[in-house]
Write an enzyme that holds these catalytic residues in place. Structure first.
Site, PDB file in Angstrom:
ATOM      1  N   GLY A 102     121.532  56.450   9.674  1.00 33.65           N
ATOM      2  CA  GLY A 102     120.855  57.717   9.863  1.00 33.65           C
ATOM      3  C   GLY A 102     119.975  57.948   8.727  1.00 33.65           C
ATOM      4  N   GLY A 112      97.287  49.628  35.722  1.00 33.74           N
ATOM      5  CA  GLY A 112      96.047  49.205  35.458  1.00 33.74           C
ATOM      6  C   GLY A 112      95.007  49.229  36.487  1.00 33.74           C
ATOM      7  N   GLY A 113      94.157  48.483  36.589  1.00 32.96           N
ATOM      8  CA  GLY A 113      93.084  48.775  37.342  1.00 32.96           C
ATOM      9  C   GLY A 113      93.185  48.160  38.740  1.00 32.96           C
ATOM     10  N   GLN A 114      94.356  47.718  38.994  1.00 31.09           N
ATOM     11  CA  GLN A 114      94.569  47.028  40.314  1.00 31.09           C
ATOM     12  C   GLN A 114      95.715  47.787  41.067  1.00 31.09           C
ATOM     13  OE1 GLN A 114      92.498  44.764  41.363  1.00 31.09           O
ATOM     14  NE2 GLN A 114      91.817  43.820  39.516  1.00 31.09           N
ATOM     15  N   GLU A 158     118.337  56.012  21.799  1.00 31.78           N
ATOM     16  CA  GLU A 158     117.295  55.363  22.713  1.00 31.78           C
ATOM     17  C   GLU A 158     116.591  56.613  23.631  1.00 31.78           C
ATOM     18  OE1 GLU A 158     116.571  52.154  23.889  1.00 31.78           O
ATOM     19  OE2 GLU A 158     115.189  53.299  25.078  1.00 31.78           O
ATOM     20  N   GLN A 207     122.393  49.463  18.660  1.00 34.42           N
ATOM     21  CA  GLN A 207     121.560  48.651  19.182  1.00 34.42           C
ATOM     22  C   GLN A 207     120.136  48.073  18.693  1.00 34.42           C
ATOM     23  OE1 GLN A 207     119.146  48.313  23.511  1.00 34.42           O
ATOM     24  NE2 GLN A 207     120.657  49.612  23.309  1.00 34.42           N
ATOM     25  N   LYS A 228     118.717  62.415  13.743  1.00 36.22           N
ATOM     26  CA  LYS A 228     119.426  61.245  14.215  1.00 36.22           C
ATOM     27  C   LYS A 228     118.671  61.039  15.505  1.00 36.22           C
ATOM     28  CE  LYS A 228     123.901  61.191  11.918  1.00 36.22           C
ATOM     29  NZ  LYS A 228     125.244  61.344  12.004  1.00 36.22           N
ATOM     30  N   ARG A 287     122.147  57.725  -0.093  1.00 34.04           N
ATOM     31  CA  ARG A 287     123.472  58.523  -0.274  1.00 34.04           C
ATOM     32  C   ARG A 287     124.523  57.216  -0.832  1.00 34.04           C
ATOM     33  NH1 ARG A 287     122.329  62.023   4.024  1.00 34.04           N
ATOM     34  NH2 ARG A 287     123.808  60.882   5.196  1.00 34.04           N
ATOM     35  N   ASP A 305     133.867  48.095   2.394  1.00 30.40           N
ATOM     36  CA  ASP A 305     133.467  49.493   2.046  1.00 30.40           C
ATOM     37  C   ASP A 305     132.333  49.663   1.181  1.00 30.40           C
ATOM     38  OD1 ASP A 305     133.681  52.295   1.663  1.00 30.40           O
ATOM     39  OD2 ASP A 305     135.773  52.298   1.537  1.00 30.40           O
ATOM     40  N   THR A 306     131.075  49.980   1.706  1.00 29.98           N
ATOM     41  CA  THR A 306     130.075  49.985   0.765  1.00 29.98           C
ATOM     42  C   THR A 306     129.930  51.360  -0.152  1.00 29.98           C
ATOM     43  OG1 THR A 306     128.563  50.939   2.634  1.00 29.98           O
ATOM     44  CG2 THR A 306     128.482  48.543   2.208  1.00 29.98           C
ATOM     45  N   LYS A 307     131.169  52.199  -0.023  1.00 33.08           N
ATOM     46  CA  LYS A 307     131.200  53.288  -0.835  1.00 33.08           C
ATOM     47  C   LYS A 307     132.335  53.029  -1.851  1.00 33.08           C
ATOM     48  CE  LYS A 307     129.675  56.831   2.555  1.00 33.08           C
ATOM     49  NZ  LYS A 307     129.954  57.689   3.570  1.00 33.08           N
ATOM     50  N   ASP A 364     115.532  51.324  21.564  1.00 31.50           N
ATOM     51  CA  ASP A 364     116.066  50.567  20.863  1.00 31.50           C
ATOM     52  C   ASP A 364     115.942  49.177  20.731  1.00 31.50           C
ATOM     53  OD1 ASP A 364     117.895  52.576  20.115  1.00 31.50           O
ATOM     54  OD2 ASP A 364     119.347  52.027  21.475  1.00 31.50           O
TER      55      ASP A 364
HETATM   56  C1  LIG Z   1     122.532  55.859  15.658  1.00 34.48           C
HETATM   57  C2  LIG Z   1     122.773  56.912  14.517  1.00 34.48           C
HETATM   58  C3  LIG Z   1     122.418  58.074  15.344  1.00 34.48           C
HETATM   59  C4  LIG Z   1     124.232  56.792  14.580  1.00 34.48           C
HETATM   60  O1  LIG Z   1     124.751  57.913  13.502  1.00 34.48           O
HETATM   61  P1  LIG Z   1     125.983  57.827  13.004  1.00 34.48           P
HETATM   62  O2  LIG Z   1     127.028  57.206  13.727  1.00 34.48           O
HETATM   63  O3  LIG Z   1     126.456  59.243  12.474  1.00 34.48           O
HETATM   64  O4  LIG Z   1     125.934  56.964  11.634  1.00 34.48           O
HETATM   65  P2  LIG Z   1     125.134  57.000  10.288  1.00 34.48           P
HETATM   66  O5  LIG Z   1     124.042  55.854  10.377  1.00 34.48           O
HETATM   67  O6  LIG Z   1     124.518  58.432  10.142  1.00 34.48           O
HETATM   68  O7  LIG Z   1     126.207  56.687   8.983  1.00 34.48           O
HETATM   69  C5  LIG Z   1     127.463  57.429   9.154  1.00 34.48           C
HETATM   70  C6  LIG Z   1     128.328  56.984   7.776  1.00 34.48           C
HETATM   71  O8  LIG Z   1     128.893  55.914   7.755  1.00 34.48           O
HETATM   72  C7  LIG Z   1     128.639  55.483   6.703  1.00 34.48           C
HETATM   73  N1  LIG Z   1     128.958  53.859   6.773  1.00 34.48           N
HETATM   74  C8  LIG Z   1     128.353  53.032   7.302  1.00 34.48           C
HETATM   75  N2  LIG Z   1     128.630  51.640   7.273  1.00 34.48           N
HETATM   76  C9  LIG Z   1     129.673  51.803   6.105  1.00 34.48           C
HETATM   77  C10 LIG Z   1     130.507  50.862   5.291  1.00 34.48           C
HETATM   78  N3  LIG Z   1     130.450  49.510   5.582  1.00 34.48           N
HETATM   79  N4  LIG Z   1     131.229  51.554   4.502  1.00 34.48           N
HETATM   80  C11 LIG Z   1     131.293  52.784   4.108  1.00 34.48           C
HETATM   81  N5  LIG Z   1     130.514  53.623   4.842  1.00 34.48           N
HETATM   82  C12 LIG Z   1     129.697  53.296   5.715  1.00 34.48           C
HETATM   83  C13 LIG Z   1     127.388  55.768   5.890  1.00 34.48           C
HETATM   84  O9  LIG Z   1     127.471  55.709   4.618  1.00 34.48           O
HETATM   85  C14 LIG Z   1     127.478  57.279   6.499  1.00 34.48           C
HETATM   86  O10 LIG Z   1     127.817  58.006   5.514  1.00 34.48           O
HETATM   87  P3  LIG Z   1     127.365  59.522   5.100  1.00 34.48           P
HETATM   88  O11 LIG Z   1     126.882  60.263   6.388  1.00 34.48           O
HETATM   89  O12 LIG Z   1     128.485  60.084   4.369  1.00 34.48           O
HETATM   90  O13 LIG Z   1     126.331  59.141   4.043  1.00 34.48           O
HETATM   91  C15 LIG Z   1     122.003  56.894  13.296  1.00 34.48           C
HETATM   92  O14 LIG Z   1     122.328  55.803  12.534  1.00 34.48           O
HETATM   93  C16 LIG Z   1     120.615  56.910  13.240  1.00 34.48           C
HETATM   94  O15 LIG Z   1     119.885  58.127  13.697  1.00 34.48           O
HETATM   95  N6  LIG Z   1     119.975  55.864  12.876  1.00 34.48           N
HETATM   96  C17 LIG Z   1     118.553  55.562  12.888  1.00 34.48           C
HETATM   97  C18 LIG Z   1     117.699  55.514  14.239  1.00 34.48           C
HETATM   98  C19 LIG Z   1     118.447  54.400  15.019  1.00 34.48           C
HETATM   99  O16 LIG Z   1     118.443  53.274  14.797  1.00 34.48           O
HETATM  100  N7  LIG Z   1     118.905  54.719  16.282  1.00 34.48           N
HETATM  101  C20 LIG Z   1     119.241  53.900  17.345  1.00 34.48           C
HETATM  102  C21 LIG Z   1     120.508  53.277  17.189  1.00 34.48           C
HETATM  103  S1  LIG Z   1     120.682  52.107  18.547  1.00 34.48           S
END
Ligand SMILES: CC(C)(COP(=O)(O)OP(=O)(O)OC[C@H]1O[C@@H](n2cnc3c(N)ncnc32)[C@H](O)[C@@H]1OP(=O)(O)O)[C@@H](O)C(=O)NCCC(=O)NCCS
Length: 470
Positions: free
Chosen positions: A141, A290-292, A182, A60, A179, A147, A116-118, A211
């Site tokens: 996260g 507030g003040g009201q 909200e 979000q 991590k 990474r 797939d960004t990896k 969020d």
């Molecule tokens: C929201 C949150 C808790 C979710 O956690 P999560 O589902 O585990 O997701 P992450 O952001 O940690 O990413 C998980 C994995 O997906 C992978 N990934 C995401 N998009 C990808 C893509 N397009 N291709 C390949 N891998 C991808 C990441 O590289 C990561 O891998 P790694 O842990 O091996 O490095 C976390 O992203 C967070 O704390 N974000 C910051 C605070 C925030 O915005 N919170 C509010 C969200 S509304």
């Protein structure tokens, strides 16, 4: 000789007059800006037209930000994991196999590419995207982007003009690796400890201040960085910690924390009730911040309708009108009620008396009567009432959108109205709907190269690649 001198002097003084009368250059007069457009309002392009956003955000907080930028005209390219996409596509689904409302309502006006960004080929595509975008937005996260191999230094080397905007749960410090969702942010930012009733537990609020609130903070940071980039030519990092953003919205409670050290908070109803304060700002129920002084009062029908309530503010300048409206004209001159200071210890009794009157009227009747004499009141509107409110539809704050797999749904449109950059709400993209379009038209890959990328597994989920190869 004397005549010659006089002539010279006259010519010199004419030159001075000319110099004095010289008009400022057109550029200076316009403060360096182009001439004002003569196009009709709303037809001179969108505010952020020409800005391309590489949107790696999910859930979000990040998507709220990029949706807003898209409404202002930025080209937002949302990168999603092949086969899965943003996790919210499948969360809280109400229509089988269709993108959830959670996703559709946060991702309007964007294009979606799966990547797939990896994957090595995926990294190659991502680097091309980095080179041709203005802003990268992410709320992974902590440490995820690094990474993946995309540190700020690396991104800045690939594209020195790139603005890298991030939301994390906490800023640098003991919790920076956590991590955060909200409600964690609401608790850590001071909202929960100051919300609810004094004799009850802390409460989280329905407004997504952690969020969506921080998505707005990030958007302000991005637009500001874009403005500075016009001068410096270089990008910068924009970091928003959810704890900080929530605290920013709870600013008035930090005000009260400091006031508390100098004495009781007289406007809190607990003061009037003779209940001593502790060391921290207490939960203030429905007291106005507030003040009201204000409070939520029952209206006609409250026994069966959970939203038959009104917020009533006893604003000092209209106190006499309040006395007339509720049938207590004697309070206008009674020394126990006539001044704000005298009223403070009696607020509970005052609101109970006003409630005797509001309970005889519907919340809309109270609104009509009070507004006519400038008494500030606010009906407690249910989501159903808001969804059906014609004036919100008219302004585009409430919009009906059509979607190919889920059909029509309601959403909240852009709440910020620009008179020369009018937002149209376009449906959210299907997963990977624009993958080929972005690879070809934006990144310049040939049809052969696009086919190679697709068969590499970088934009298609592995099981699909395997099935296609079998
Ligand atoms: C929201 C949150 C808790 C979710 O956690 P999560 O589902 O585990 O997701 P992450 O952001 O940690 O990413 C998980 C994995 O997906 C992978 N990934 C995401 N998009 C990808 C893509 N397009 N291709 C390949 N891998 C991808 C990441 O590289 C990561 O891998 P790694 O842990 O091996 O490095 C976390 O992203 C967070 O704390 N974000 C910051 C605070 C925030 O915005 N919170 C509010 C969200 S509304």
């Amino acid at each position: 000789m004397a005549t010659k001198k006089r002539k010279k002097a006259r010519a010199a003084s004419k030159r001075i007059v000319k110099l004095k009368a010289k008009k400022p250059s057109a550029k200076a007069a316009n403060n360096g800006l182009p001439r004002p457009s003569t196009k009709p309002w709303g037809k001179a392009g969108k505010a952020l037209q020409g800005i391309r956003i590489l949107d790696l955000s999910h859930v979000q907080a990040g998507p709220t930000c990029t949706q807003l930028l898209a409404w202002f005209g930025a080209d937002v390219i949302k990168v999603e994991r092949p086969g899965v996409g943003d996790i919210t596509r499948g969360q809280l689904r109400d229509v089988p196999d269709a993108d959830s409302l959670y996703f559709t309502m946060l991702n309007h006006n964007k294009r979606s590419i799966t990547l797939d960004t990896k994957h090595p080929k995926g990294k190659e595509v991502l680097e091309r995207l980095i080179k041709c975008c203005d802003v990268l937005v992410e709320n992974f996260g902590p440490g995820v982007l690094d990474r993946m191999g995309y540190t700020w230094e690396h991104i800045h080397k690939l594209n020195p003009r790139m603005i890298v905007a991030s939301i994390k749960g906490f800023g640098p410090g003991p919790y920076e690796d956590c991590k955060v969702y909200e409600n964690v942010a609401q608790c850590a930012g001071g909202a929960a400890s100051t919300t609810g009733f004094r004799d009850g537990p802390p409460l989280v609020t329905g407004a997504q201040i952690g969020d969506s609130g921080n998505g707005l903070h990030l958007a302000v940071g991005i637009v500001t960085a874009l403005y500075q980039r016009d001068r410096t030519g270089r990008g910068q990092r924009v970091n928003v910690a959810m704890q900080d953003g929530v605290l920013n919205l709870c600013r008035v409670k930090l005000r009260d924390q400091q006031r508390l050290q100098r004495g009781p908070l007289a406007e809190y109803s607990q003061h009037g009730e003779g209940i001593p304060f502790g060391k921290s700002v207490p939960r203030a129920g429905n007291d106005s911040g507030g003040g009201q002084p204000g409070w939520i009062l029952k209206c006609k029908g409250w026994e069966t309708d959970p939203d038959a309530y009104i917020y009533f503010i006893t604003q000092a300048p209209v106190w006499e009108k309040i006395c007339d409206v509720i049938g207590k004209p004697e309070w206008k001159t009674d020394k126990d009620y006539a001044t704000p200071k005298a009223r403070l210890p009696r607020l509970k009794h005052i609101f109970a008396t006003i409630e005797q009157w509001t309970m005889t009227k519907t919340k809309f009747e109270v609104m009509e009567i009070c507004n006519a004499v400038d008494i500030p009141v606010g009906p407690i509107l249910s989501m159903k009432e808001i969804a059906e409110e014609p004036s919100l539809r008219k302004t585009g704050t409430m919009v009906e959108v059509d979607h190919p797999t889920r059909g029509k749904y309601l959403t909240v449109g852009n709440p910020i109205k620009l008179s020369d950059s009018i937002s149209e709400v376009k449906r959210s993209p299907l997963l990977g709907e624009h993958t080929e379009e972005i690879l070809g038209a934006v990144l310049g890959y040939s049809a052969k190269e696009v086919a190679e990328i697709k068969s590499s597994g970088a934009v298609t989920p592995p099981e699909k690649v395997r099935a296609a190869a079998a």
